[in-house]
Write a protein that holds these residues in place. Structure first.
Motif, short mmCIF file in Angstrom:
data_model
loop_
_atom_site.label_atom_id
_atom_site.label_comp_id
_atom_site.label_asym_id
_atom_site.label_seq_id
_atom_site.Cartn_x
_atom_site.Cartn_y
_atom_site.Cartn_z
N ALA A 177 -7.67 -4.19 6.50
CA ALA A 177 -7.40 -4.68 7.86
C ALA A 177 -8.38 -4.11 8.87
O ALA A 177 -8.58 -4.68 9.95
CB ALA A 177 -5.97 -4.33 8.25
N ASN A 178 -9.02 -2.97 8.53
CA ASN A 178 -9.96 -2.33 9.45
C ASN A 178 -11.42 -2.52 9.08
O ASN A 178 -12.32 -2.01 9.75
CB ASN A 178 -9.65 -0.82 9.53
N LEU A 179 -11.67 -3.26 8.01
CA LEU A 179 -13.05 -3.41 7.52
C LEU A 179 -13.95 -4.12 8.52
O LEU A 179 -15.06 -3.67 8.81
CB LEU A 179 -13.06 -4.16 6.18
N LYS A 180 -13.50 -5.23 9.05
CA LYS A 180 -14.34 -6.01 9.97
C LYS A 180 -14.76 -5.17 11.18
O LYS A 180 -15.92 -5.19 11.59
CB LYS A 180 -13.60 -7.26 10.43
N LYS A 181 -13.82 -4.41 11.72
CA LYS A 181 -14.12 -3.56 12.88
C LYS A 181 -15.16 -2.51 12.52
O LYS A 181 -16.08 -2.23 13.30
CB LYS A 181 -12.84 -2.89 13.38
#
Length: 363
Positions: A126-130
């Protein structure tokens, strides 16, 4: 057949040993590590029991039997150190860690960390794109690669097998990559060849990188995959290797394949590379958290040769420090780890959370 093929990566196969420390001969190391594992096995037994107690009322009893069996074997190892030393029998940390997995399976605990890994993988994806956006916002190439390496190192903090980190994770449920970046050693690191690695990156791209990953969650998703992505962007094929069997919270090759599919949704570079088979996942043949280059599966050995591997990246305390810190390879090698054990850190001349960034060229 697999062994001889994979020996081609080793500079001198006849001198290779996948054990940095020999507890049969190093009395100071033995005085620390035997009591350390006696303490650790109690925690592993608790984890094992908790992983199954909701579905099997024999879990607690089996976990206690696991603990007793492990301790009995550990006592046997310790009693025989002098005899084994005289016979040149090596006992490394690797064997004690693999014994943990062998005994867990013997008593019906195939993967005590399975649920924990799933939770951490989901949160990390869930935090990869950021995280990728943060890295892409760094214009300077050297600065971006520095942050990529720091990300791998900070990700390596997320190791439930290390008591120093387990305490942090238990106390602070919000502890994430950025907190870990603040916690690891500031440069200059204990072994600091980062500048040599950055200089190498000014040259031609590597043909193929063989990368041995470590823990689930933040480590592999937010630490290693951005590093992998950057290599792919340079035009380097990547062979991503994870454990064959479960070990602590290390990601397995099966889990990594599923995890990569989820990460590809958030990253077009990874998705394209996977589709074009420039990003491939392999099992590493290991059942514990260490890495013995003599036991790599033949399928992986074939791929190493086929794709003309010229870069080896080894991550983590088990794979890097306990087993391959001093190993010499024919190809360029980058060894990355955070030392999450105070004794080992001091043994190597540093302190807890000291950083190993060891780059060696192919000469």
């Amino acid at each position: 057949m697999g062994e001889s093929k994979c020996y081609t990566l080793l500079r001198d196969p006849s001198t290779y040993t996948p054990d940095t420390i020999d507890l049969n001969k190093d009395t100071k190391a033995a005085a620390y590590w035997f009591p350390c594992f006696r303490d650790l096995v109690a925690k592993f037994a608790t984890q094992a029991a908790e992983s199954q107690c909701q579905i099997d009322d024999t879990a607690t009893e089996r976990a206690e039997n696991f603990r007793k069996a492990y301790l009995a074997k550990l006592d046997e190892y310790q009693r025989n150190t002098e005899i084994n030393a005289a016979n040149n029998v090596v006992l490394g940390i690797r064997e004690l860690l693999e014994l943990n997995e062998t005994q867990l399976r013997l008593f019906g605990f195939d993967d005590p960390w399975k649920q924990q890994k799933l939770l951490e993988n989901t949160a990390a994806v869930a935090n990869l794109k950021k995280r990728l956006e943060e890295l892409d916002a760094i214009d300077d190439n050297a600065a971006r690669w520095t942050e990529l390496v720091r990300g791998v190192l900070a990700g390596n903090m997320f190791d439930w097998g290390a008591q120093a980190v387990a305490s942090i994770l238990n106390e602070d449920t919000n502890f994430g990559l950025h907190a870990a970046l603040e916690r690891i050693q500031k440069r200059p690191w204990l072994i600091d060849n980062l500048d040599a690695w950055l200089h190498r990156l000014r040259g031609n791209a590597h043909k193929c990188a063989l990368i041995f990953v470590d823990n689930s969650g933040v480590d592999v998703v937010l630490g290693m995959l951005p590093f992998v992505r950057a290599l792919l962007q340079r035009g380097t094929k990547v062979l991503l290797c994870a454990n064959t069997e479960p070990s602590l919270n290390d990601v397995t090759s099966g889990e990594l394949s599923e995890l990569l599919d989820k990460c590809c949704i958030h990253c077009s570079v990874l998705a394209k590379a996977k589709q074009e088979q420039n990003l491939l996942v392999y099992a590493n043949g290991q059942s514990g958290p260490c890495l013995d280059m003599r036991t790599l599966p033949s399928e992986l050995c074939d791929a190493i040769q086929k794709h003309e591997t010229d870069l080896l990246v080894i991550e983590g305390m088990g794979r890097t420090l306990h087993t391959n810190l001093y190993a010499k390879f024919k190809c360029e090698t980058l060894k990355l780890a955070v030392i999450k054990n105070k004794w080992l850190a001091e043994h190597l001349g540093g302190d807890t959370f000291a950083v190993i960034c060891k780059y060696e060229d192919a000469s």
